[in-house]
Motif scaffolding. Sequence first.
Motif, PDB file in Angstrom:
ATOM      1  N   GLU A 127      -7.715 -15.255  -7.504  1.00 29.60           N
ATOM      2  CA  GLU A 127      -6.382 -15.028  -6.734  1.00 29.60           C
ATOM      3  C   GLU A 127      -6.389 -14.208  -5.613  1.00 29.60           C
ATOM      4  OE1 GLU A 127      -1.506 -14.876  -8.003  1.00 29.60           O
ATOM      5  OE2 GLU A 127      -3.190 -13.619  -9.263  1.00 29.60           O
ATOM      6  N   PHE A 128      -5.649 -14.413  -4.397  1.00 21.96           N
ATOM      7  CA  PHE A 128      -5.683 -13.570  -3.541  1.00 21.96           C
ATOM      8  C   PHE A 128      -4.186 -12.983  -3.754  1.00 21.96           C
ATOM      9  CE2 PHE A 128      -7.380 -12.631   1.192  1.00 21.96           C
ATOM     10  CZ  PHE A 128      -6.475 -11.770   1.391  1.00 21.96           C
ATOM     11  N   VAL A 129      -4.102 -11.533  -3.916  1.00 18.45           N
ATOM     12  CA  VAL A 129      -2.869 -10.869  -4.079  1.00 18.45           C
ATOM     13  C   VAL A 129      -2.778  -9.673  -2.972  1.00 18.45           C
ATOM     14  CG1 VAL A 129      -1.461  -9.372  -5.553  1.00 18.45           C
ATOM     15  CG2 VAL A 129      -2.914 -11.362  -6.443  1.00 18.45           C
ATOM     16  N   SER A 130      -1.467  -9.654  -2.207  1.00 16.85           N
ATOM     17  CA  SER A 130      -1.443  -8.442  -1.388  1.00 16.85           C
ATOM     18  C   SER A 130      -0.487  -7.535  -2.286  1.00 16.85           C
ATOM     19  CB  SER A 130      -0.881  -9.027  -0.096  1.00 16.85           C
ATOM     20  OG  SER A 130      -1.867  -9.427   0.752  1.00 16.85           O
ATOM     21  N   LEU A 131      -0.895  -6.136  -1.979  1.00 15.49           N
ATOM     22  CA  LEU A 131       0.133  -5.204  -2.480  1.00 15.49           C
ATOM     23  C   LEU A 131       0.776  -4.640  -1.221  1.00 15.49           C
ATOM     24  CD1 LEU A 131      -2.369  -3.350  -4.943  1.00 15.49           C
ATOM     25  CD2 LEU A 131      -0.777  -5.140  -5.330  1.00 15.49           C
ATOM     26  N   LEU A 132       2.096  -4.726  -1.412  1.00 11.44           N
ATOM     27  CA  LEU A 132       2.753  -4.406  -0.002  1.00 11.44           C
ATOM     28  C   LEU A 132       3.809  -3.211  -0.217  1.00 11.44           C
ATOM     29  CD1 LEU A 132       3.767  -5.217   2.966  1.00 11.44           C
ATOM     30  CD2 LEU A 132       5.382  -6.664   1.671  1.00 11.44           C
ATOM     31  N   GLY A 133       3.974  -2.194   0.517  1.00 12.36           N
ATOM     32  CA  GLY A 133       4.673  -1.091   0.244  1.00 12.36           C
ATOM     33  C   GLY A 133       4.912   0.163   1.024  1.00 12.36           C
ATOM     34  N   PRO A 134       5.708   1.098   1.168  1.00 10.53           N
ATOM     35  CA  PRO A 134       5.709   2.178   2.073  1.00 10.53           C
ATOM     36  C   PRO A 134       4.459   3.008   2.096  1.00 10.53           C
ATOM     37  CG  PRO A 134       7.456   2.591   0.339  1.00 10.53           C
ATOM     38  CD  PRO A 134       6.891   0.996   0.298  1.00 10.53           C
ATOM     39  N   SER A 135       4.067   3.658   2.976  1.00  9.05           N
ATOM     40  CA  SER A 135       3.150   4.736   2.665  1.00  9.05           C
ATOM     41  C   SER A 135       3.384   5.604   1.393  1.00  9.05           C
ATOM     42  CB  SER A 135       3.107   5.614   4.042  1.00  9.05           C
ATOM     43  OG  SER A 135       2.734   4.734   5.150  1.00  9.05           O
ATOM     44  N   GLY A 136       2.228   5.836   0.825  1.00  9.17           N
ATOM     45  CA  GLY A 136       2.438   6.713  -0.308  1.00  9.17           C
ATOM     46  C   GLY A 136       2.887   6.114  -1.625  1.00  9.17           C
ATOM     47  N   CYS A 137       2.948   4.892  -1.540  1.00  8.51           N
ATOM     48  CA  CYS A 137       3.487   4.367  -2.881  1.00  8.51           C
ATOM     49  C   CYS A 137       2.633   4.043  -3.936  1.00  8.51           C
ATOM     50  CB  CYS A 137       4.190   2.899  -2.582  1.00  8.51           C
ATOM     51  SG  CYS A 137       3.283   1.411  -2.216  1.00  8.51           S
ATOM     52  N   GLY A 138       1.250   4.448  -3.616  1.00  4.92           N
ATOM     53  CA  GLY A 138       0.280   4.159  -4.671  1.00  4.92           C
ATOM     54  C   GLY A 138      -0.719   3.139  -4.423  1.00  4.92           C
ATOM     55  N   LYS A 139      -0.277   2.164  -3.489  1.00  4.45           N
ATOM     56  CA  LYS A 139      -1.221   0.756  -3.215  1.00  4.45           C
ATOM     57  C   LYS A 139      -2.701   1.316  -3.150  1.00  4.45           C
ATOM     58  CE  LYS A 139       0.544  -0.065   0.859  1.00  4.45           C
ATOM     59  NZ  LYS A 139       1.199   1.216   1.187  1.00  4.45           N
ATOM     60  N   SER A 140      -3.148   2.308  -2.575  1.00  2.00           N
ATOM     61  CA  SER A 140      -4.491   2.680  -2.473  1.00  2.00           C
ATOM     62  C   SER A 140      -4.952   3.049  -3.816  1.00  2.00           C
ATOM     63  CB  SER A 140      -4.926   3.442  -1.393  1.00  2.00           C
ATOM     64  OG  SER A 140      -4.624   3.132  -0.075  1.00  2.00           O
ATOM     65  N   THR A 141      -4.028   3.894  -4.615  1.00  2.00           N
ATOM     66  CA  THR A 141      -4.519   4.435  -5.639  1.00  2.00           C
ATOM     67  C   THR A 141      -4.696   3.301  -6.732  1.00  2.00           C
ATOM     68  OG1 THR A 141      -3.201   6.460  -5.563  1.00  2.00           O
ATOM     69  CG2 THR A 141      -3.733   5.768  -7.715  1.00  2.00           C
ATOM     70  N   ALA A 142      -4.090   2.173  -6.598  1.00  2.00           N
ATOM     71  CA  ALA A 142      -4.175   1.301  -7.459  1.00  2.00           C
ATOM     72  C   ALA A 142      -5.681   0.648  -7.320  1.00  2.00           C
ATOM     73  CB  ALA A 142      -3.268  -0.005  -7.348  1.00  2.00           C
ATOM     74  N   LEU A 143      -6.111   0.309  -6.109  1.00  2.00           N
ATOM     75  CA  LEU A 143      -7.611  -0.183  -5.843  1.00  2.00           C
ATOM     76  C   LEU A 143      -8.366   0.857  -6.067  1.00  2.00           C
ATOM     77  CD1 LEU A 143      -7.331  -1.458  -1.884  1.00  2.00           C
ATOM     78  CD2 LEU A 143      -6.919  -2.513  -4.237  1.00  2.00           C
ATOM     79  N   ARG A 144      -8.229   2.054  -6.274  1.00  2.00           N
ATOM     80  CA  ARG A 144      -9.086   3.006  -6.574  1.00  2.00           C
ATOM     81  C   ARG A 144      -9.264   2.904  -8.332  1.00  2.00           C
ATOM     82  NH1 ARG A 144     -11.065   7.180  -3.750  1.00  2.00           N
ATOM     83  NH2 ARG A 144     -11.338   8.521  -5.346  1.00  2.00           N
ATOM     84  N   LEU A 145      -8.172   2.625  -8.873  1.00  2.00           N
ATOM     85  CA  LEU A 145      -8.295   2.472 -10.145  1.00  2.00           C
ATOM     86  C   LEU A 145      -9.012   1.386 -10.627  1.00  2.00           C
ATOM     87  CD1 LEU A 145      -4.602   3.342 -11.414  1.00  2.00           C
ATOM     88  CD2 LEU A 145      -6.613   4.883 -11.771  1.00  2.00           C
ATOM     89  N   ILE A 146      -8.957   0.336  -9.962  1.00  2.00           N
ATOM     90  CA  ILE A 146      -9.671  -1.120 -10.188  1.00  2.00           C
ATOM     91  C   ILE A 146     -11.096  -0.867 -10.061  1.00  2.00           C
ATOM     92  CG2 ILE A 146      -9.929  -3.576  -9.558  1.00  2.00           C
ATOM     93  CD1 ILE A 146      -6.955  -3.554  -8.591  1.00  2.00           C
ATOM     94  N   ALA A 147     -11.324  -0.006  -9.024  1.00  2.00           N
ATOM     95  CA  ALA A 147     -12.886   0.117  -8.782  1.00  2.00           C
ATOM     96  C   ALA A 147     -13.436   1.167  -9.578  1.00  2.00           C
ATOM     97  CB  ALA A 147     -13.145   0.749  -7.175  1.00  2.00           C
TER      98      ALA A 147
END
Length: 271
Positions: free
Chosen positions: A48-68
Amino acid sequence: MSDSTAGAAVSEASLPADVAVRFREAAKIYDNGVQALAALDLDIRRGEFVSLLGPSGCGKSTALRLIAGLSRPSSGTVQVAGRPVAAGGRAIGFVFQEPTLMPWASVLDNVRLPLRLARMARADADSRARDALARVGLADFADVYPRELSGGMKMRVSLARALVTDPDILLMDEPFAALDEITRFRLNNDLMALWRSLRKTVVFVTHSVFESVYLSQRVVVMTPRPGRVSAEFRVVAPEPRLEAFRTSASYAAQCREVSAALARASGEGTT
C-alpha cells in the motif's frame, strides 16, 4: 522517559498476512518531555502507498522512525513484518528530507554504500547499484559527484540508495519538500511509476494536501502534537495514475475534502 524505552513486545506472528505495519496505542515521549505521539492506532497493508499528513511537529517523522527501528515507543506497540536482514531488523529503505550524500564519493559509491556495509561482494554490489540508478533515471550519472547534480537528481540518488537493498518497506520523510514545483511534480510521477513497478509498501510523510492525494492510495490525517489519527481517506483515482488526474474535478474535490479534515484536526475554525 528514555528514548530506549520499549513498549510491550508483540510477536510478528500475530500480524495478519496482508499487514506490513501495525501501531497499537503507540506513544512516544522524548527525553526532554515532549510527547510526539499518543495512542496511535494504524494498520498499513503490504504493497500500500500511504501518506501521513499533518502540521509540523505532529509526530509524522517520529512514526517513520518507529517503523524503521531508529526509535522505540514509550508505550504501546509497533509491529513490522517483512524479511529479516542480517542486522536483525527488517528490510526497510529510508529516504530523508535531505539527500545526505557523501560529497567525496561518486554517485555509484553513494548508492552502493548500504551493500558495502552489508559486506556484499564488490561486483554484485556494483551491479545492483547500477540497476537502482537505472530505475531512477540516472544510469548515465554513476561516475559523477553530488556537487555536479541538481537538487532533484540528488534526491533521485537518495531514492536509489534506499531501493538498492530491495526493501519490503520504503519510508519517505518529506523528500520533495525543498524542490521547485516542476521538479516536484516530475518526481511525484516517477515515484508513482516506481511504486506500480515494484509494489513496495510506501509510507510517505508530507505537509502537502495536493501531494498526498496525488500519490496515495490512502491519506492518514494526524492531529497536532501529540499525534494520533484524526481521519483517513481512500483516494479514488484511475490506475495507472497519470498527470491528467492532477487537473481532474475528482482530484480537486478530494483535495478539498482532505484539506477540510486537516483544518478540523488542527482546530481551525473552532472556538
